[in-house]
Design a protein around this motif. Sequence first.
Motif, PDB file in Angstrom:
ATOM      1  N   LYS A 117     -21.531  21.224   5.728  1.00  0.00           N
ATOM      2  CA  LYS A 117     -20.930  20.819   4.449  1.00  0.00           C
ATOM      3  C   LYS A 117     -21.913  21.055   3.307  1.00  0.00           C
ATOM      4  CE  LYS A 117     -17.609  19.266   1.954  1.00  0.00           C
ATOM      5  NZ  LYS A 117     -16.380  20.043   1.802  1.00  0.00           N
ATOM      6  N   LEU A 118     -23.177  20.726   3.535  1.00  0.00           N
ATOM      7  CA  LEU A 118     -24.193  21.022   2.516  1.00  0.00           C
ATOM      8  C   LEU A 118     -24.193  22.513   2.211  1.00  0.00           C
ATOM      9  CD1 LEU A 118     -27.436  22.187   2.313  1.00  0.00           C
ATOM     10  CD2 LEU A 118     -26.611  20.433   0.695  1.00  0.00           C
ATOM     11  N   LYS A 119     -24.065  23.337   3.262  1.00  0.00           N
ATOM     12  CA  LYS A 119     -24.078  24.797   3.096  1.00  0.00           C
ATOM     13  C   LYS A 119     -22.906  25.257   2.233  1.00  0.00           C
ATOM     14  CE  LYS A 119     -26.123  28.693   4.446  1.00  0.00           C
ATOM     15  NZ  LYS A 119     -25.748  29.641   3.429  1.00  0.00           N
ATOM     16  N   GLU A 120     -21.762  24.613   2.347  1.00  0.00           N
ATOM     17  CA  GLU A 120     -20.619  24.938   1.473  1.00  0.00           C
ATOM     18  C   GLU A 120     -20.982  24.687   0.007  1.00  0.00           C
ATOM     19  OE1 GLU A 120     -16.912  22.965   2.431  1.00  0.00           O
ATOM     20  OE2 GLU A 120     -17.230  23.321   4.570  1.00  0.00           O
ATOM     21  N   PHE A 121     -21.566  23.522  -0.262  1.00  0.00           N
ATOM     22  CA  PHE A 121     -21.971  23.190  -1.625  1.00  0.00           C
ATOM     23  C   PHE A 121     -23.048  24.166  -2.116  1.00  0.00           C
ATOM     24  CE2 PHE A 121     -20.917  18.568  -0.378  1.00  0.00           C
ATOM     25  CZ  PHE A 121     -19.617  18.673  -0.865  1.00  0.00           C
ATOM     26  N   TRP A 122     -23.990  24.476  -1.235  1.00  0.00           N
ATOM     27  CA  TRP A 122     -25.104  25.370  -1.558  1.00  0.00           C
ATOM     28  C   TRP A 122     -24.587  26.766  -1.905  1.00  0.00           C
ATOM     29  CZ3 TRP A 122     -30.139  24.171  -2.219  1.00  0.00           C
ATOM     30  CH2 TRP A 122     -31.055  25.223  -2.267  1.00  0.00           C
ATOM     31  N   ASP A 123     -23.708  27.291  -1.048  1.00  0.00           N
ATOM     32  CA  ASP A 123     -23.159  28.635  -1.274  1.00  0.00           C
ATOM     33  C   ASP A 123     -22.335  28.682  -2.558  1.00  0.00           C
ATOM     34  OD1 ASP A 123     -24.409  29.485   1.038  1.00  0.00           O
ATOM     35  OD2 ASP A 123     -22.584  29.435   2.265  1.00  0.00           O
ATOM     36  N   ARG A 124     -21.609  27.633  -2.844  1.00  0.00           N
ATOM     37  CA  ARG A 124     -20.829  27.557  -4.084  1.00  0.00           C
ATOM     38  C   ARG A 124     -21.764  27.659  -5.291  1.00  0.00           C
ATOM     39  NH1 ARG A 124     -17.542  22.116  -4.947  1.00  0.00           N
ATOM     40  NH2 ARG A 124     -19.622  21.284  -5.353  1.00  0.00           N
ATOM     41  N   ALA A 125     -22.875  26.916  -5.253  1.00  0.00           N
ATOM     42  CA  ALA A 125     -23.848  26.951  -6.347  1.00  0.00           C
ATOM     43  C   ALA A 125     -24.497  28.332  -6.465  1.00  0.00           C
ATOM     44  CB  ALA A 125     -24.916  25.876  -6.148  1.00  0.00           C
ATOM     45  N   GLU A 126     -24.848  28.916  -5.324  1.00  0.00           N
ATOM     46  CA  GLU A 126     -25.461  30.247  -5.316  1.00  0.00           C
ATOM     47  C   GLU A 126     -24.509  31.292  -5.895  1.00  0.00           C
ATOM     48  OE1 GLU A 126     -28.749  31.325  -3.524  1.00  0.00           O
ATOM     49  OE2 GLU A 126     -28.967  29.360  -4.446  1.00  0.00           O
ATOM     50  N   GLY A 127     -23.216  31.064  -5.730  1.00  0.00           N
ATOM     51  CA  GLY A 127     -22.201  31.984  -6.247  1.00  0.00           C
ATOM     52  C   GLY A 127     -21.847  31.735  -7.705  1.00  0.00           C
ATOM     53  N   GLY A 128     -22.627  30.892  -8.364  1.00  0.00           N
ATOM     54  CA  GLY A 128     -22.384  30.632  -9.778  1.00  0.00           C
ATOM     55  C   GLY A 128     -21.561  29.387 -10.058  1.00  0.00           C
ATOM     56  N   GLY A 129     -21.208  28.668  -9.006  1.00  0.00           N
ATOM     57  CA  GLY A 129     -20.406  27.458  -9.176  1.00  0.00           C
ATOM     58  C   GLY A 129     -21.252  26.236  -9.473  1.00  0.00           C
ATOM     59  N   ARG A 130     -20.630  25.116  -9.313  1.00  0.00           N
ATOM     60  CA  ARG A 130     -21.242  23.819  -9.597  1.00  0.00           C
ATOM     61  C   ARG A 130     -22.566  23.636  -8.853  1.00  0.00           C
ATOM     62  NH1 ARG A 130     -17.954  18.388 -10.248  1.00  0.00           N
ATOM     63  NH2 ARG A 130     -19.762  17.079 -10.594  1.00  0.00           N
ATOM     64  N   LYS A 131     -23.573  23.090  -9.525  1.00  0.00           N
ATOM     65  CA  LYS A 131     -24.924  22.908  -8.968  1.00  0.00           C
ATOM     66  C   LYS A 131     -25.133  21.486  -8.445  1.00  0.00           C
ATOM     67  CE  LYS A 131     -26.409  26.954 -10.667  1.00  0.00           C
ATOM     68  NZ  LYS A 131     -25.669  28.023 -10.037  1.00  0.00           N
ATOM     69  N   SER A 132     -24.046  20.798  -8.184  1.00  0.00           N
ATOM     70  CA  SER A 132     -24.090  19.425  -7.678  1.00  0.00           C
ATOM     71  C   SER A 132     -22.769  19.159  -6.973  1.00  0.00           C
ATOM     72  CB  SER A 132     -24.265  18.435  -8.840  1.00  0.00           C
ATOM     73  OG  SER A 132     -23.152  18.529  -9.724  1.00  0.00           O
ATOM     74  N   PHE A 133     -22.697  18.001  -6.325  1.00  0.00           N
ATOM     75  CA  PHE A 133     -21.403  17.607  -5.763  1.00  0.00           C
ATOM     76  C   PHE A 133     -21.187  16.117  -6.022  1.00  0.00           C
ATOM     77  CE2 PHE A 133     -24.489  17.614  -2.280  1.00  0.00           C
ATOM     78  CZ  PHE A 133     -24.354  16.349  -1.732  1.00  0.00           C
ATOM     79  N   PRO A 134     -19.967  15.765  -6.452  1.00  0.00           N
ATOM     80  CA  PRO A 134     -19.654  14.354  -6.684  1.00  0.00           C
ATOM     81  C   PRO A 134     -19.315  13.652  -5.377  1.00  0.00           C
ATOM     82  CG  PRO A 134     -17.777  15.708  -7.275  1.00  0.00           C
ATOM     83  CD  PRO A 134     -18.884  16.649  -6.857  1.00  0.00           C
ATOM     84  N   ILE A 135     -19.492  12.373  -5.363  1.00  0.00           N
ATOM     85  CA  ILE A 135     -19.203  11.570  -4.177  1.00  0.00           C
ATOM     86  C   ILE A 135     -17.736  11.725  -3.756  1.00  0.00           C
ATOM     87  CG2 ILE A 135     -18.629   9.403  -5.352  1.00  0.00           C
ATOM     88  CD1 ILE A 135     -20.448   7.973  -3.247  1.00  0.00           C
ATOM     89  N   SER A 136     -16.868  12.019  -4.719  1.00  0.00           N
ATOM     90  CA  SER A 136     -15.438  12.185  -4.427  1.00  0.00           C
ATOM     91  C   SER A 136     -15.150  13.414  -3.555  1.00  0.00           C
ATOM     92  CB  SER A 136     -14.638  12.271  -5.731  1.00  0.00           C
ATOM     93  OG  SER A 136     -15.080  13.385  -6.496  1.00  0.00           O
ATOM     94  N   GLU A 137     -16.087  14.366  -3.462  1.00  0.00           N
ATOM     95  CA  GLU A 137     -15.900  15.556  -2.622  1.00  0.00           C
ATOM     96  C   GLU A 137     -16.308  15.321  -1.169  1.00  0.00           C
ATOM     97  OE1 GLU A 137     -16.537  19.782  -3.894  1.00  0.00           O
ATOM     98  OE2 GLU A 137     -17.704  18.777  -5.453  1.00  0.00           O
ATOM     99  N   LEU A 138     -16.839  14.153  -0.875  1.00  0.00           N
ATOM    100  CA  LEU A 138     -17.350  13.882   0.468  1.00  0.00           C
ATOM    101  C   LEU A 138     -16.269  13.316   1.372  1.00  0.00           C
ATOM    102  CD1 LEU A 138     -20.792  12.331  -0.530  1.00  0.00           C
ATOM    103  CD2 LEU A 138     -20.283  14.704   0.131  1.00  0.00           C
TER     104      LEU A 138
END
Length: 177
Positions: free
Chosen positions: A128-149
């Motif tokens: 799951k961390l890798k999903e957030f990480w890859d999203r950020a690497e692709g230009g997306g959000r550089k954080s994740f809110p608790i609501s996404e967990l």
Amino acid sequence: MGTWNTRGLRGSTLEELLNRTNEKYMENHLALIQKIPTPITPVRMDPNSRQITLAYFDQKSTVDYIGVVQGIPVCFDAKECRTDTFPLANIHPHQVSFMEEFEKQSGIAFFLIFYTAKDLFYYLPFRKLKEFWDRAEGGGRKSFPISELDEKYFLPKQQGIFVPYLEGIQIDLKERD
């Protein structure tokens, strides 16, 4: 090279809770987890207290804890978060690389996040961390809110166990099958 000063002691309460949890797990023959110290070179010491006031990290640290749970290799890093949004800047690329390689060796890698304002512990599986990480690497959000967990990974309070992360590992293993 990073510089160390007393700001780095912010996570010491979380570390103490994890160390006590690890002692309990070891006493009950459930897990053998060890804190990995970060090697530092002292530069300046307070002559009165003999405490280190300035130091440099000798090398990049990978994870905070490593060990085995019932024959399964595990590694994890513990992070504190004061708000409902976790900044990915708190995780370093070399940690992601290490955890990725660890999982390729049939280990389980994860992050334990302590949301201090809510007094909540969360088990974040590496995938799951890798999903957030890859999203950020692709230009997306550089954080994740608790609501996404995923709610099932919030760790329930238990008598005698400060951070019951074995519960998270159990759920993680079921999802891998």
